[in-house]
Design an enzyme around this catalytic site. Structure first.
Site, mmCIF file in Angstrom:
data_model
loop_
_atom_site.group_PDB
_atom_site.id
_atom_site.type_symbol
_atom_site.label_atom_id
_atom_site.label_comp_id
_atom_site.label_asym_id
_atom_site.label_seq_id
_atom_site.Cartn_x
_atom_site.Cartn_y
_atom_site.Cartn_z
ATOM 1 N N LYS A 65 28.053 63.296 95.127
ATOM 2 C CA LYS A 65 26.337 61.701 94.897
ATOM 3 C C LYS A 65 25.775 62.456 95.138
ATOM 4 O O LYS A 65 24.468 61.743 94.659
ATOM 5 C CB LYS A 65 26.883 60.923 96.075
ATOM 6 C CG LYS A 65 28.435 60.014 95.907
ATOM 7 C CD LYS A 65 28.596 58.770 96.771
ATOM 8 C CE LYS A 65 30.057 57.935 96.980
ATOM 9 N NZ LYS A 65 29.803 57.027 97.594
ATOM 10 N N ASN A 86 26.112 56.495 93.284
ATOM 11 C CA ASN A 86 27.201 56.163 93.242
ATOM 12 C C ASN A 86 28.013 55.417 92.037
ATOM 13 O O ASN A 86 29.004 55.728 91.374
ATOM 14 C CB ASN A 86 28.235 55.712 94.100
ATOM 15 C CG ASN A 86 27.644 54.107 93.857
ATOM 16 O OD1 ASN A 86 26.900 53.110 93.092
ATOM 17 N ND2 ASN A 86 28.601 54.141 94.008
ATOM 18 N N THR A 151 25.822 68.421 111.908
ATOM 19 C CA THR A 151 24.163 69.127 111.566
ATOM 20 C C THR A 151 23.267 68.662 112.490
ATOM 21 O O THR A 151 23.369 67.568 111.087
ATOM 22 C CB THR A 151 24.165 69.461 110.328
ATOM 23 O OG1 THR A 151 26.063 70.367 109.691
ATOM 24 C CG2 THR A 151 23.329 70.955 109.967
#
Length: 272
Positions: A65, A86, A151
């Protein structure tokens, strides 16, 4: 050839062709729709070849995406704000218009399930393309959104994009522990591998609602885990999938198909 298709990797599990076949049955609009397995190192070339060969519209699923975003010549406002698309439409002049219908699909499904309030405290797990499309609609609805991710700097970066829009912050996984949320949304791809994000069990109580953007036959790994921790209200992302698909169909054809009958049909097929 299929002039509409969903691109992803993996892709064989996708129910999108079935959804769009049901939309065709309802609307009578010609809409040949297939699946394309795009190589991880060749997505851009695969998508361009599709449109060069006569493709008119594409849906994009994981993990592409954010990469699809950079291929679009124009963007809708929600596509631009998401930083991920999308849905892509080929314009009459050949240019590509990118949109993101994930947010409207998610919020409408959460409303249908009565899992969302305007002041809901939402923990959004994951900050990839799936998450990027839903942050703004959740904030616009009035939710307080907390992002977390393996992360952590990526979560902090996303907060920077939206801090001016609403109440949004980020916490590292190791600082999660108390049940401070009304709704926990799994926007990671862990379900594809049959695993779950590394969340502490102490986040879940009987009053915490849990939603997984992933779906499969039966409960997803995340929903199974949430139920074991005591959550009484859990749902998968099949309704979101149908909702975003309906909005994609609207972008392509100017007609909004019905969501609920298609969702009921798919749910019955997955349960068979």
């Amino acid at each position: 050839m299929d002039t509409f298709a969903v691109f992803g990797n993996p892709i064989n599990h996708s129910r999108s062709p079935r959804i769009h076949a049901l939309f065709v049955a309802e609307t009578g609009i010609t809409h040949p729709y297939g699946r394309v397995l795009a190589p991880l190192d060749g997505f851009e070339q695969t998508l361009r070849q599709f449109f060069d060969a006569g493709g008119l519209g594409a849906n994009i699923t994981l993990p592409f995406k954010e990469r699809a975003f950079s291929l679009c010549d124009q963007l809708t406002e929600r596509g631009a704000l998401a930083g991920a698309v999308n849905t892509i439409k080929k314009q009459p002049d050949g240019s590509l218009l990118g949109d993101n219908t994930d947010g409207i699909g998610l919020v409408s499904d959460l409303q249908r399930l009565d899992l969302l309030r305007q002041d809901s405290r939402v923990l959004l797990v994951g900050v990839g393309g799936a998450a990027r499309g839903v942050v703004l609609p959740l904030l616009a609805y009035g939710c307080k959104v907390v992002l977390t991710n393996r992360t952590f700097p990526r979560a902090q970066k996303l907060v920077g994009f939206y801090h001016h829009v609403g109440d949004i912050s980020a916490l590292p996984l190791e600082r999660l522990g108390t049940p401070d949320y009304d709704l926990i949304i799994n926007a990671t791809s862990t379900g594809v591998q049959g695993s779950i994000p590394p969340l502490p069990a102490s986040l879940i109580t009987s009053s915490v609602c849990c939603y997984d953007m992933y779906y499969q036959q039966g409960d997803t790994p995340f929903i199974t885990w949430c139920r074991r921790q005591g959550s009484l209200r859990c749902a998968d992302g099949l309704g979101m999938l149908v909702g975003q698909a309906a909005s994609s169909f609207l972008l392509w054809h100017g007609v909004l198909p019905s969501v609920l009958p298609v969702l009921e049909t798919l749910r019955a097929e997955l349960s068979a």
